[in-house]
Design an enzyme around this catalytic site. Sequence first.
Site, PDB file in Angstrom:
ATOM      1  N   GLU A  10      42.801  49.851  44.335  1.00  0.00           N
ATOM      2  CA  GLU A  10      43.365  48.498  44.230  1.00  0.00           C
ATOM      3  C   GLU A  10      44.748  48.536  43.585  1.00  0.00           C
ATOM      4  O   GLU A  10      44.965  49.245  42.607  1.00  0.00           O
ATOM      5  CB  GLU A  10      42.415  47.657  43.375  1.00  0.00           C
ATOM      6  CG  GLU A  10      42.871  46.238  43.173  1.00  0.00           C
ATOM      7  CD  GLU A  10      41.785  45.394  42.504  1.00  0.00           C
ATOM      8  OE1 GLU A  10      40.626  45.429  42.956  1.00  0.00           O
ATOM      9  OE2 GLU A  10      42.121  44.715  41.523  1.00  0.00           O
ATOM     10  N   THR A  41      45.831  42.618  44.969  1.00  0.00           N
ATOM     11  CA  THR A  41      45.364  41.413  44.266  1.00  0.00           C
ATOM     12  C   THR A  41      46.212  40.193  44.633  1.00  0.00           C
ATOM     13  O   THR A  41      47.322  40.294  45.168  1.00  0.00           O
ATOM     14  CB  THR A  41      45.378  41.615  42.737  1.00  0.00           C
ATOM     15  OG1 THR A  41      46.708  41.874  42.331  1.00  0.00           O
ATOM     16  CG2 THR A  41      44.470  42.744  42.322  1.00  0.00           C
ATOM     17  N   HIS A  69      43.437  40.544  48.682  1.00  0.00           N
ATOM     18  CA  HIS A  69      42.533  39.645  47.960  1.00  0.00           C
ATOM     19  C   HIS A  69      42.992  38.225  48.276  1.00  0.00           C
ATOM     20  O   HIS A  69      44.181  37.967  48.459  1.00  0.00           O
ATOM     21  CB  HIS A  69      42.637  39.853  46.448  1.00  0.00           C
ATOM     22  CG  HIS A  69      42.143  41.186  45.990  1.00  0.00           C
ATOM     23  ND1 HIS A  69      41.635  41.393  44.732  1.00  0.00           N
ATOM     24  CD2 HIS A  69      42.086  42.393  46.611  1.00  0.00           C
ATOM     25  CE1 HIS A  69      41.289  42.658  44.598  1.00  0.00           C
ATOM     26  NE2 HIS A  69      41.551  43.296  45.719  1.00  0.00           N
ATOM     27  N   ARG A  99      37.001  33.440  44.002  1.00  0.00           N
ATOM     28  CA  ARG A  99      37.306  32.086  43.557  1.00  0.00           C
ATOM     29  C   ARG A  99      38.663  32.064  42.869  1.00  0.00           C
ATOM     30  O   ARG A  99      39.472  31.182  43.074  1.00  0.00           O
ATOM     31  CB  ARG A  99      36.230  31.608  42.571  1.00  0.00           C
ATOM     32  CG  ARG A  99      36.481  30.190  42.104  1.00  0.00           C
ATOM     33  CD  ARG A  99      35.666  29.846  40.876  1.00  0.00           C
ATOM     34  NE  ARG A  99      36.163  30.528  39.699  1.00  0.00           N
ATOM     35  CZ  ARG A  99      35.706  30.314  38.476  1.00  0.00           C
ATOM     36  NH1 ARG A  99      34.720  29.472  38.281  1.00  0.00           N
ATOM     37  NH2 ARG A  99      36.212  30.964  37.438  1.00  0.00           N
ATOM     38  N   ASP A 101      40.964  32.063  39.176  1.00  0.00           N
ATOM     39  CA  ASP A 101      40.909  31.240  37.959  1.00  0.00           C
ATOM     40  C   ASP A 101      42.070  30.266  38.013  1.00  0.00           C
ATOM     41  O   ASP A 101      43.177  30.638  38.419  1.00  0.00           O
ATOM     42  CB  ASP A 101      41.024  32.130  36.720  1.00  0.00           C
ATOM     43  CG  ASP A 101      39.799  33.021  36.590  1.00  0.00           C
ATOM     44  OD1 ASP A 101      38.691  32.469  36.470  1.00  0.00           O
ATOM     45  OD2 ASP A 101      39.960  34.262  36.635  1.00  0.00           O
ATOM     46  N   TYR A 138      29.343  41.067  39.187  1.00  0.00           N
ATOM     47  CA  TYR A 138      29.505  41.228  37.728  1.00  0.00           C
ATOM     48  C   TYR A 138      28.234  41.810  37.104  1.00  0.00           C
ATOM     49  O   TYR A 138      27.337  41.065  36.704  1.00  0.00           O
ATOM     50  CB  TYR A 138      29.845  39.871  37.078  1.00  0.00           C
ATOM     51  CG  TYR A 138      31.120  39.299  37.646  1.00  0.00           C
ATOM     52  CD1 TYR A 138      32.353  39.536  37.043  1.00  0.00           C
ATOM     53  CD2 TYR A 138      31.105  38.561  38.834  1.00  0.00           C
ATOM     54  CE1 TYR A 138      33.528  39.052  37.602  1.00  0.00           C
ATOM     55  CE2 TYR A 138      32.274  38.081  39.396  1.00  0.00           C
ATOM     56  CZ  TYR A 138      33.476  38.332  38.772  1.00  0.00           C
ATOM     57  OH  TYR A 138      34.640  37.864  39.332  1.00  0.00           O
ATOM     58  N   HIS A 142      29.288  37.279  34.897  1.00  0.00           N
ATOM     59  CA  HIS A 142      30.603  36.619  34.889  1.00  0.00           C
ATOM     60  C   HIS A 142      30.748  35.868  33.561  1.00  0.00           C
ATOM     61  O   HIS A 142      29.809  35.215  33.114  1.00  0.00           O
ATOM     62  CB  HIS A 142      30.705  35.653  36.082  1.00  0.00           C
ATOM     63  CG  HIS A 142      32.043  34.997  36.180  1.00  0.00           C
ATOM     64  ND1 HIS A 142      32.296  33.751  35.655  1.00  0.00           N
ATOM     65  CD2 HIS A 142      33.218  35.444  36.688  1.00  0.00           C
ATOM     66  CE1 HIS A 142      33.578  33.445  35.872  1.00  0.00           C
ATOM     67  NE2 HIS A 142      34.156  34.456  36.495  1.00  0.00           N
ATOM     68  N   GLN A 205      45.631  47.691  25.760  1.00  0.00           N
ATOM     69  CA  GLN A 205      45.615  46.987  27.047  1.00  0.00           C
ATOM     70  C   GLN A 205      44.169  46.837  27.554  1.00  0.00           C
ATOM     71  O   GLN A 205      43.762  45.775  28.011  1.00  0.00           O
ATOM     72  CB  GLN A 205      46.441  47.798  28.048  1.00  0.00           C
ATOM     73  CG  GLN A 205      46.650  47.133  29.377  1.00  0.00           C
ATOM     74  CD  GLN A 205      47.288  48.103  30.368  1.00  0.00           C
ATOM     75  OE1 GLN A 205      46.848  49.241  30.510  1.00  0.00           O
ATOM     76  NE2 GLN A 205      48.336  47.669  31.033  1.00  0.00           N
ATOM     77  N   HIS A 259      35.534  52.057  43.747  1.00  0.00           N
ATOM     78  CA  HIS A 259      36.778  51.313  43.987  1.00  0.00           C
ATOM     79  C   HIS A 259      37.612  51.421  42.707  1.00  0.00           C
ATOM     80  O   HIS A 259      37.194  50.933  41.650  1.00  0.00           O
ATOM     81  CB  HIS A 259      36.450  49.849  44.290  1.00  0.00           C
ATOM     82  CG  HIS A 259      37.636  48.983  44.571  1.00  0.00           C
ATOM     83  ND1 HIS A 259      38.313  48.996  45.776  1.00  0.00           N
ATOM     84  CD2 HIS A 259      38.289  48.071  43.808  1.00  0.00           C
ATOM     85  CE1 HIS A 259      39.313  48.123  45.744  1.00  0.00           C
ATOM     86  NE2 HIS A 259      39.324  47.553  44.557  1.00  0.00           N
TER      87      HIS A 259
END
Length: 278
Positions: A10, A41, A69, A99, A101, A138, A142, A205, A259
């Site tokens: 990714e 993303t 994405h 979805r 945010d 998740y 989540h 991070q 992934h």
Amino acid sequence: MSDKAVISAEFFPPRDIAAQEKLVRSAKSLMGLDLSYVSVTFGAGGSTRSGTVGAVDLLQNLGFDVAPHLSCIGSTKAEIAEILDGYQAKGIKRLVALRGDLPSGMGGDVGELRYASDLVAFIREHSGDAFRVEVAAYPEMHPQALSFQEDLEHFVFKVKQGADAAITQYFYNANAYFDFVDRVQKMGVDVPIIPGIMPIMNSSQLIRFSNMCGAEIPRWIKLRLADFGDDRASIRAFGLDVVTKLSQDLIDGGAPGLHFYTLNGSETTMKIVERLSR
Ligand code: FAD
């Protein structure tokens, strides 16, 4: 690693020319890993929509099978339909449907598609089977879910709307993944659930990201990272060992692939995949 285990990576859209050059360098070095696809993303609320499309073009031109994405929160169906048609016209065959945010300042305007399950259903309604659709999973719940059981039920419903596979949020406890897979399989899910792997490269991070997305860093890992202080080389060496072992345990336990969240670098992902016994 079994023959069937797939590796994907990714990236996020680069913000300037230097970042774009880094992305191209990283993507080129990862070519040797025979990635099944790469994903890009998408910023919440469509804020980096053009950035995502630009990175998708770049990676497609390098010869990768690219999965953009796509997040639905804050968008109209017409906006999503336009994006879907644009990707189909470019020959894109996969999507990661989310979805997303709401960015702060957008109030409560969730748009016409409230959950990722609505987006998956809309993709199937609008584009049929033009795309292979991956959704998010998740294993440690989540962060906004009211209970783990309810989150599992929402995940199962989302898959049943027409998802072909799922990619998990990252985690450092393999049992969380195996337990999640076991539970959703018993609830009727039979699509591949691919663990998302976050290399450990930078302690502050990682802690910041994990607090935001609800991923747990086990206490022993946090303590070791704290001991290393600013010693980046030791953090990287330790992270490499931890994440390689996690990846191997996942594959040995039957995960259908991995992934990698590359953060637009390639070195750590390369080293982990090269160390895995295949
Ligand atoms: P959903 O599956 O819709 O779930 C969100 C929450 O709503 C959960 O708590 C769920 O239990 C609940 N829920 C679902 N259905 C219902 C219902 N019917 N009633 C009540 N509650 C319900 N974010 C980005 O902005 N851009 C990206 O590119 C991006 N890529 C990601 C890639 C992966 C692999 C993962 C794991 C996450 C990614 N995210 C990305 C983050 C993601 O957008 C957020 O975690 C977001 O908060 C939830 O998205 P979702 O698709 O999982 O949502």
